[in-house]
Design an enzyme around this catalytic site. Structure first.
Site, PDB file in Angstrom:
ATOM      1  N   SER A  38       0.833  -1.200   0.000  1.00  0.00           N
ATOM      2  CA  SER A  38       0.000   0.000   0.000  1.00  0.00           C
ATOM      3  C   SER A  38       0.874   1.260   0.000  1.00  0.00           C
ATOM      4  CB  SER A  38      -0.961  -0.044   1.202  1.00  0.00           C
ATOM      5  OG  SER A  38      -2.041   0.840   1.001  1.00  0.00           O
ATOM      6  N   ASP A 184      -5.753  -3.750  -2.496  1.00  0.00           N
ATOM      7  CA  ASP A 184      -4.719  -3.433  -1.509  1.00  0.00           C
ATOM      8  C   ASP A 184      -4.051  -4.687  -0.942  1.00  0.00           C
ATOM      9  OD1 ASP A 184      -3.501  -2.601   1.104  1.00  0.00           O
ATOM     10  OD2 ASP A 184      -4.376  -0.686   0.553  1.00  0.00           O
TER      11      ASP A 184
END
Length: 289
Positions: A38, A184
């Site tokens: 991320s 993610d």
């Protein structure tokens, strides 16, 4: 000894990773390989592509809320039973990343790099890697099921790999790569110690900003938004705790309460990461020796 750095995801709090890198550079501690999830993937990707921490710090103020592009066609799409999977399109942030790393393919990056995303269709971890990153194999008791812990992909642009890794569920719309729908990486591995170790690191330094955030004292506000954020943070912190068991050094810069998209505080957060790490350089050097 080859030193690897694993940078955890945490939204805007991930700006602290730049400060951590700056302090390590000043102490002449070499980073031989790096991985991130991320926001950690964004910092790791910029660093591996050759961008200095000074350039990153100059880049931070240019990342503003104008890069948050709400998908105003979301409601009409939902009425037509089309679900893009997130409130934000993510196109502006993708263009921001592309302007920073150019049109480089991840396989062309010289510094060994691992960026983590999640395949939403299979629930499996996907590691975009610029070099050999062999995953450990999972075996069932009767060997009926055998599969690697993650799938390694090297043929993808660096910008797209980062964009996949930062696709926070229900916030940024996931992206399609081949037959995969990617979101993610924090869903499966928020602090990629294992992939960094697989790149060849003898010693891995893990950096996480969510764990100290959860330790802040104060009563939890029982609002839907607060509860949702807390549920996400608990999951991310649990991932980080498991990764900390496998890391050789675990750094937790205290950045305080910060929203995932609180871009105006990025420079301040980077400074907090720098000051935190600078104080711990003697301990880090002792561990390296």
């Amino acid at each position: 000894m080859k030193v690897g750095l694993a940078l955890a995801g945490g939204g805007a709090s991930g700006g602290a990773h730049i400060g951590v890198l700056r302090a390590l550079e000043e102490a002449q501690i070499p980073i031989d390989m790096i991985g991130g999830t991320s926001s950690g993937a964004m910092v790791a990707g910029l660093y591996a592509s050759g961008m200095s921490t000074s350039d990153m710090l100059r880049l931070l103020p240019t990342l503003t809320r104008r890069h948050i592009d709400i998908d105003f066609a979301l409601l009409p799409r939902m009425l037509k039973r089309q679900y893009p999977g997130g409130l934000l399109r993510g196109d502006r942030l993708y263009q921001f990343i592309k302007s920073a790393v150019a049109e480089r393919s991840i396989c062309d990056i010289q510094t060994p790099l691992a960026i983590v995303a999640t395949n939403l269709q299979t629930g499996r971890e996907v590691v975009f890697s610029s070099s050999t990153c062999v995953a450990p194999t999972i075996h069932s008791v009767d060997d009926e099921f055998q599969f690697p812990l993650w799938e390694t992909i090297g043929e993808i642009s660096l910008a797209k790999a980062i964009r996949a890794s930062i696709s926070i569920p229900f916030v940024f719309q996931p992206i399609e790569v081949g037959d995969m729908i990617l979101a993610d990486g924090g869903l499966v591995d928020n602090c990629p110690v294992r992939p960094v170790r697989a790149l060849g690191a003898d010693l891995v330094i893990a950096v996480d900003t969510i764990t100290p955030f959860l330790r802040l004292r104060g009563k939890l506000m029982l609002k839907v938004r607060n509860l949702a954020q807390q549920v996400v943070n608990i999951s991310l912190a649990r991932h980080a705790a498991l990764s900390a068991l496998e890391a050789d050094l675990f750094l937790t810069p205290p950045v305080g309460p910060i929203g995932a998209l609180d871009f105006p505080r990025l420079t301040t957060v980077a400074e907090l990461g720098y000051e935190y790490t600078k104080k711990r350089i003697p301990s880090i050097l002792h561990a390296l020796s």
